[in-house]
Structure formats: structure tokens, C-alpha cells
Design a protein around this motif. Structure first.
Motif, PDB file in Angstrom:
ATOM      1  N   HIS A   6       0.782  -1.504  -0.020  1.00 14.22           N
ATOM      2  CA  HIS A   6      -0.397   0.019  -0.134  1.00 14.22           C
ATOM      3  C   HIS A   6       1.197   1.384  -0.128  1.00 14.22           C
ATOM      4  CE1 HIS A   6      -3.945  -1.609   0.103  1.00 14.22           C
ATOM      5  NE2 HIS A   6      -4.152  -2.348   1.253  1.00 14.22           N
ATOM      6  N   ASP A  45      -7.003   0.653   6.450  1.00 14.74           N
ATOM      7  CA  ASP A  45      -6.641  -0.496   6.966  1.00 14.74           C
ATOM      8  C   ASP A  45      -6.824  -0.146   8.336  1.00 14.74           C
ATOM      9  OD1 ASP A  45      -6.920  -2.231   4.850  1.00 14.74           O
ATOM     10  OD2 ASP A  45      -4.908  -2.343   4.398  1.00 14.74           O
ATOM     11  N   HIS A  70     -14.153  -4.920   8.596  1.00 17.13           N
ATOM     12  CA  HIS A  70     -12.746  -5.106   7.419  1.00 17.13           C
ATOM     13  C   HIS A  70     -12.781  -4.904   6.540  1.00 17.13           C
ATOM     14  CE1 HIS A  70      -9.107  -5.244   5.878  1.00 17.13           C
ATOM     15  NE2 HIS A  70      -9.151  -6.651   5.112  1.00 17.13           N
ATOM     16  N   ARG A  71     -12.898  -3.922   5.606  1.00 21.41           N
ATOM     17  CA  ARG A  71     -12.967  -3.688   4.332  1.00 21.41           C
ATOM     18  C   ARG A  71     -14.485  -3.598   3.622  1.00 21.41           C
ATOM     19  NH1 ARG A  71      -9.056  -6.990   0.000  1.00 21.41           N
ATOM     20  NH2 ARG A  71      -7.267  -6.694   0.964  1.00 21.41           N
ATOM     21  N   HIS A  75     -13.566   1.254   3.640  1.00 22.85           N
ATOM     22  CA  HIS A  75     -12.744   0.882   1.983  1.00 22.85           C
ATOM     23  C   HIS A  75     -13.926   1.825   0.948  1.00 22.85           C
ATOM     24  CE1 HIS A  75     -10.106  -1.785   4.631  1.00 22.85           C
ATOM     25  NE2 HIS A  75      -9.167  -1.491   3.371  1.00 22.85           N
ATOM     26  N   HIS A 106      -5.372   2.980  -1.711  1.00 27.76           N
ATOM     27  CA  HIS A 106      -5.715   2.286  -1.351  1.00 27.76           C
ATOM     28  C   HIS A 106      -6.757   1.199  -2.574  1.00 27.76           C
ATOM     29  CE1 HIS A 106      -5.430   0.105   2.553  1.00 27.76           C
ATOM     30  NE2 HIS A 106      -6.289  -0.442   2.284  1.00 27.76           N
ATOM     31  N   ASP A 110      -6.069  -3.127  -2.758  1.00 29.49           N
ATOM     32  CA  ASP A 110      -7.164  -3.527  -2.551  1.00 29.49           C
ATOM     33  C   ASP A 110      -8.504  -4.201  -3.178  1.00 29.49           C
ATOM     34  OD1 ASP A 110      -6.021  -3.699   0.017  1.00 29.49           O
ATOM     35  OD2 ASP A 110      -7.774  -2.941   0.898  1.00 29.49           O
TER      36      ASP A 110
HETATM   37 ZN   LIG Z   1      -7.684  -2.009   2.995  1.00 28.23          ZN
END
Ligand SMILES: [Zn+2]
Length: 156
Positions: A6, A45, A70-71, A75, A106, A110
Motif C-alpha cells: 500500500h 486498514d 474490515h473492508r 473502504h 489504497h 485492495d
Molecule cells: Zn484495505
């Protein structure tokens, strides 16, 4: 992608923007802009336990990781626009754009992973690719990006 990947994508995006579209950074301190792009390229993150950025933020990191999947939201385009807009009105246009640029960097990282990323969260649509996070292929891609950065530093 992992931390180093990243960070490298963030640096690459910064270099390309700084050299070809630097108008958007007018009025900002270039060192601060650089740091904001890097911060943006890591910030989403914070929603995952054990990531470097999550650890950096300590207690705040723990809150974010408990609050957001997460995500998920962190995100998403909605989050990116809200936080960049806040930076833009509190500090300056250049800093808002720098953070936004980092956040999109980012998503580049991802978005090539198998797990993918729901940029248009809460919509289910995922941007995804073939890469396994932490795989040898990721190391190779990160190394390739590193080489491109070195070349750009020499030739731009
Ligand atoms: Zn991420």
C-alpha cells in the motif's frame, strides 16, 4: 495488499500526480501533501486488527476496528469523500485532494486482491482481482512498483 504494498502504491500515485497533475496541490506544502497521500494509502486498514496503521492509532485504532467491519465502510467512496471533504474545509483544497488520492491508491491495492473491495458500500458490488494478500505474487508486484518508483525518481 499489505502495508508495504500500500505504501509503495501510495508513493507511485504521489509521484505521478506530483509530476503530471501538480495543479491540484497548489498552495500546499509538498512534504505535508506527501505524508497525506501516504496516510490515505494506509488509513482504510485501520478497520483491521493487527495492521500497522491500526497499531499506530492505538486506542483509536481499537475503537475503529470494533466499530467497522474490515473492508466495509472505511473502504468506501462515502467515507473517502466525507473525510477528504473535512480535510479540505478545515485545512485546504490541496490537503483534501492529497488524502483523497491516497485513499484511492489504497483501493488500487485492495482491488487487485481476491477478497476485493466494496468501494460502493453499502452496495454489494466488489472490485476484485486474482491476487492473494501476502502471496509471493504480491511481493513481486510490490517489487515491480518499487522499481518503477526508483526509475521515476531518476528520470522525472
Ligand atoms: Zn484495505
Amino acid at each position: 495488499m499489505l502495508f508495504h504494498g500500500h505504501l509503495l502504491v501510495g508513493m507511485l500515485v504521489f509521484l505521478l500526480t506530483y509530476n503530471f497533475f501538480d495543479d491540484i496541490f497548489t498552495g500546499g506544502n509538498i512534504f505535508v501533501i506527501f505524508l497525506l497521500v501516504l496516510l490515505g494509502s494506509l488509513l482504510p486498514d485501520i478497520d483491521e486488527k493487527g495492521t500497522t496503521i491500526n497499531k499506530w492509532f492505538g486506542f483509536i485504532g481499537i475503537i475503529f476496528q470494533k466499530l467497522f467491519k474490515h473492508r466495509g465502510f472505511l473502504h468506501s467512496l462515502i467515507f473517502f469523500l466525507i473525510i477528504s471533504f473535512l480535510v479540505k474545509i478545515i485545512f485546504s483544497d490541496a490537503y483534501g485532494y492529497a488524502l483523497l488520492l491516497g485513499l484511492f491508491a489504497h483501493i488500487l491495492g485492495d482491488g487487485i486482491s481476491k477478497m476485493g473491495v466494496r468501494l460502493f458500500y453499502p452496495l454489494k458490488f466488489r472490485i476484485k482481482g486474482p491476487l492473494r494478500v501476502g502471496s509471493f505474487a504480491e511481493v513481486l508486484i510490490s517489487f515491480f512498483i518499487f522499481c518503477v518508483i526508483v526509475l521515476l525518481l531518476f528520470f522525472l
